[in-house]
Design an enzyme around this catalytic site. Structure first.
Site, PDB file in Angstrom:
ATOM      1  N   HIS A 189       2.288 -19.105   2.410  1.00 20.86           N
ATOM      2  CA  HIS A 189       1.271 -19.202   1.363  1.00 20.86           C
ATOM      3  C   HIS A 189       0.968 -20.640   0.936  1.00 20.86           C
ATOM      4  CE1 HIS A 189       1.861 -14.921   1.208  1.00 20.86           C
ATOM      5  NE2 HIS A 189       3.115 -15.060   0.872  1.00 20.86           N
ATOM      6  N   ILE A 204      -2.277 -18.130   3.480  1.00 20.92           N
ATOM      7  CA  ILE A 204      -2.942 -16.937   2.937  1.00 20.92           C
ATOM      8  C   ILE A 204      -2.395 -16.592   1.548  1.00 20.92           C
ATOM      9  CG2 ILE A 204      -3.352 -16.081   5.280  1.00 20.92           C
ATOM     10  CD1 ILE A 204      -1.175 -13.971   4.809  1.00 20.92           C
ATOM     11  N   GLY A 207       0.184 -10.961  -1.000  1.00 22.23           N
ATOM     12  CA  GLY A 207      -0.278  -9.599  -1.249  1.00 22.23           C
ATOM     13  C   GLY A 207      -0.094  -9.219  -2.717  1.00 22.23           C
TER      14      GLY A 207
HETATM   15  O1  HDC Z   1      -3.307  -4.305   7.919  1.00 21.51           O
HETATM   16  C1  HDC Z   1      -3.121  -5.485   8.671  1.00 21.51           C
HETATM   17  C2  HDC Z   1      -3.159  -6.666   7.726  1.00 21.51           C
HETATM   18  O2  HDC Z   1      -3.407  -7.793   8.129  1.00 21.51           O
HETATM   19  N1  HDC Z   1      -2.915  -6.447   6.421  1.00 21.51           N
HETATM   20  C3  HDC Z   1      -2.866  -7.504   5.422  1.00 21.51           C
HETATM   21  C4  HDC Z   1      -1.470  -8.038   5.289  1.00 21.51           C
HETATM   22  C5  HDC Z   1      -1.400  -9.070   4.179  1.00 21.51           C
HETATM   23  O3  HDC Z   1      -2.252  -9.933   4.058  1.00 21.51           O
HETATM   24  N2  HDC Z   1      -0.346  -8.969   3.315  1.00 21.51           N
HETATM   25  C6  HDC Z   1      -0.222  -9.854   2.196  1.00 21.51           C
HETATM   26  C7  HDC Z   1       0.136 -11.253   2.573  1.00 21.51           C
HETATM   27  S1  HDC Z   1       1.724 -11.432   3.359  1.00 21.51           S
HETATM   28  C8  HDC Z   1       2.824 -11.658   2.043  1.00 21.51           C
HETATM   29  O4  HDC Z   1       2.419 -11.630   0.900  1.00 21.51           O
HETATM   30  C9  HDC Z   1       4.217 -11.849   2.397  1.00 21.51           C
HETATM   31  C10 HDC Z   1       5.120 -12.102   1.194  1.00 21.51           C
HETATM   32  O5  HDC Z   1       5.293 -13.496   0.972  1.00 21.51           O
HETATM   33  C11 HDC Z   1       6.477 -11.495   1.449  1.00 21.51           C
HETATM   34  C12 HDC Z   1       6.491 -10.044   1.164  1.00 21.51           C
HETATM   35  C13 HDC Z   1       7.687  -9.301   1.104  1.00 21.51           C
HETATM   36  C14 HDC Z   1       8.999  -9.906   0.977  1.00 21.51           C
HETATM   37  C15 HDC Z   1      10.076  -8.907   0.803  1.00 21.51           C
HETATM   38  C16 HDC Z   1      11.412  -9.453   0.997  1.00 21.51           C
HETATM   39  C17 HDC Z   1      12.500  -8.426   1.034  1.00 21.51           C
HETATM   40  C18 HDC Z   1      -1.795  -5.372   9.456  1.00 21.51           C
HETATM   41  C19 HDC Z   1      -1.611  -6.610  10.343  1.00 21.51           C
HETATM   42  C20 HDC Z   1      -0.614  -5.203   8.508  1.00 21.51           C
HETATM   43  C21 HDC Z   1      -1.843  -4.120  10.341  1.00 21.51           C
HETATM   44  O6  HDC Z   1      -2.996  -4.158  11.120  1.00 21.51           O
HETATM   45  P1  HDC Z   1      -2.991  -3.628  12.640  1.00 21.51           P
HETATM   46  O7  HDC Z   1      -1.910  -4.293  13.398  1.00 21.51           O
HETATM   47  O8  HDC Z   1      -4.390  -3.727  13.115  1.00 21.51           O
HETATM   48  O9  HDC Z   1      -2.508  -2.144  12.436  1.00 21.51           O
HETATM   49  P2  HDC Z   1      -3.316  -0.818  12.711  1.00 21.51           P
HETATM   50  O10 HDC Z   1      -3.674  -0.773  14.150  1.00 21.51           O
HETATM   51  O11 HDC Z   1      -4.384  -0.659  11.675  1.00 21.51           O
HETATM   52  O12 HDC Z   1      -2.199   0.262  12.412  1.00 21.51           O
HETATM   53  C22 HDC Z   1      -1.018   0.346  13.204  1.00 21.51           C
HETATM   54  C23 HDC Z   1      -0.014   1.244  12.493  1.00 21.51           C
HETATM   55  O13 HDC Z   1       0.506   0.552  11.355  1.00 21.51           O
HETATM   56  C24 HDC Z   1       0.162   1.227  10.146  1.00 21.51           C
HETATM   57  N3  HDC Z   1      -0.285   0.223   9.176  1.00 21.51           N
HETATM   58  C25 HDC Z   1      -1.445  -0.455   9.205  1.00 21.51           C
HETATM   59  N4  HDC Z   1      -1.521  -1.297   8.167  1.00 21.51           N
HETATM   60  C26 HDC Z   1      -0.392  -1.137   7.459  1.00 21.51           C
HETATM   61  C27 HDC Z   1       0.408  -0.172   8.107  1.00 21.51           C
HETATM   62  N5  HDC Z   1       1.591   0.209   7.628  1.00 21.51           N
HETATM   63  C28 HDC Z   1       2.002  -0.368   6.483  1.00 21.51           C
HETATM   64  N6  HDC Z   1       1.291  -1.312   5.820  1.00 21.51           N
HETATM   65  C29 HDC Z   1       0.095  -1.714   6.276  1.00 21.51           C
HETATM   66  N7  HDC Z   1      -0.612  -2.629   5.588  1.00 21.51           N
HETATM   67  C30 HDC Z   1      -0.957   2.177  10.508  1.00 21.51           C
HETATM   68  O14 HDC Z   1      -0.957   3.314   9.665  1.00 21.51           O
HETATM   69  C31 HDC Z   1      -0.634   2.516  11.926  1.00 21.51           C
HETATM   70  O15 HDC Z   1       0.382   3.512  11.950  1.00 21.51           O
HETATM   71  P3  HDC Z   1       0.176   4.840  12.812  1.00 21.51           P
HETATM   72  O16 HDC Z   1      -0.012   4.354  14.211  1.00 21.51           O
HETATM   73  O17 HDC Z   1       1.431   5.609  12.598  1.00 21.51           O
HETATM   74  O18 HDC Z   1      -1.044   5.482  12.234  1.00 21.51           O
END
Ligand code: HDC
Length: 282
Positions: A189, A204, A207
């Site tokens: 971040h 970025i 979340g």
């Molecule tokens: O959804 C995509 C993405 O980019 N999401 C945004 C992520 C993001 O920006 N998060 C916030 C910033 S990171 C952050 O804040 C980190 C922080 O500093 C630390 C946090 C925690 C610390 C804890 C310490 C202990 C992405 C990349 C997540 C997924 O996209 P794709 O790869 O295209 O997936 P997709 O093909 O749509 O789906 C595949 C399977 O995964 C499931 N899924 C999708 N998005 C999900 C998710 N599961 C959980 N969370 C999500 N956000 C889908 O359902 C799918 O599963 P299935 O095949 O079983 O249907």
């Protein structure tokens, strides 16, 4: 440890948090400790658990773990004590709930109970879903196996009608630099070199910052809520504008958040159950 991880906070931490998710200097109950209605936003509950020590490491539970490939996937927050104390000594107790093998990615879900260290009563309960790119294929179940709270896995889907309320907030270019002072110092971040390793041209937004901004939109319109669940569906960059669309269905606010500049989703499948008897106005 079995004693939990300590986290103490004061009104200073509460004000910093409120500011970091969009409170303005004129929102006196959120920024001025001498205001009669001084309070923490309900989503302050995602702060005390954050740096909890766990008896497991990601290296132990998934394959080829790399910290820069980790993204926050979903978050569930339950507020178990109202009003939220404006200062407290807390302890948080973690448990690993599930590790799911998505083929390319691994999904790890953990629960965190935060208690008031002095009285022992529960303050907050969080469930955090972590999406780890490139760490799947370890031979685990591809579907969830654990039983979880109803509101943590609710399939919140917006109704067909136009939203009942819409709110927008333009984040600042410095939003993540400010938000990290709440305790999440993940370099993703702030550090351009490391965020590039994670596949992002610029650092970025957290979340949980998008969660806080959207949660404040719900709070501003409908008042306090007793729980909230979101999926982080797309990346948000500092400087972008977040638009939260809200639908009231009984006691539940279903919402989704979009990045205005790109039209892409930031938060989907989201909902908050309102605190009964609470009023919308601060
Ligand atoms: O959804 C995509 C993405 O980019 N999401 C945004 C992520 C993001 O920006 N998060 C916030 C910033 S990171 C952050 O804040 C980190 C922080 O500093 C630390 C946090 C925690 C610390 C804890 C310490 C202990 C992405 C990349 C997540 C997924 O996209 P794709 O790869 O295209 O997936 P997709 O093909 O749509 O789906 C595949 C399977 O995964 C499931 N899924 C999708 N998005 C999900 C998710 N599961 C959980 N969370 C999500 N956000 C889908 O359902 C799918 O599963 P299935 O095949 O079983 O249907």
């Amino acid at each position: 440890t079995t004693d939990g991880t300590p986290f103490d906070y004061t009104d200073r931490d509460v004000i910093l948090y409120n500011l970091s998710v969009g409170a303005k200097r004129t929102d006196l109950p959120l920024v001025y400790e001498h205001n009669d209605h001084f309070q923490a936003l309900p989503t302050y509950g995602v702060i005390p658990w954050f740096n909890t020590e766990t008896p497991w490491t990601f290296d132990q539970i998934v394959k080829d773990f790399s910290p820069m490939m980790l993204l926050h996937g979903e978050q569930y927050l339950e507020i178990r004590k109202f009003p939220i104390p404006i200062e407290a000594k807390t302890r948080t107790f973690p448990k690993l709930i599930d590790v799911i093998d998505k083929g390319n990615a691994a999904v790890a879900i953990a629960g965190y109970t935060t208690k008031n260290a002095e009285t022992g009563e529960d303050l907050f309960y969080n469930e955090s879903t972590i999406f780890i790119r490139g760490s799947g294929g370890f031979g685990g179940s591809s579907k969830p196996t654990a039983s979880r709270p109803r509101a943590a896995v609710a399939a919140y889907k917006p109704p067909q009608r136009q939203p009942d309320a819409v709110a927008e907030k333009k984040t600042s270019d410095d939003q993540a630099a400010l938000y990290r002072l709440n305790g999440d110092r993940n370099p993703l971040h702030i550090d351009p070199e490391l965020s590039k390793m994670g596949g992002f041209k610029v650092p970025i937004l957290h979340g949980l910052c998008s969660l806080g901004i959207s949660g404040k939109h719900v709070f501003d319109k409908y008042g306090p809520f007793k729980n909230l669940k979101v999926r982080f569906a797309g990346v948000v960059l500092p400087g972008q504008t977040l638009r939260t669309e809200m639908w009231k269905e009984g006691n539940t606010i279903i919402f989704q958040t979009t990045v205005v500049e790109t039209g892409k989703p930031a938060i989907t499948g989201a909902g908050a159950e309102l605190l009964e008897g609470a009023k919308a106005k601060l």
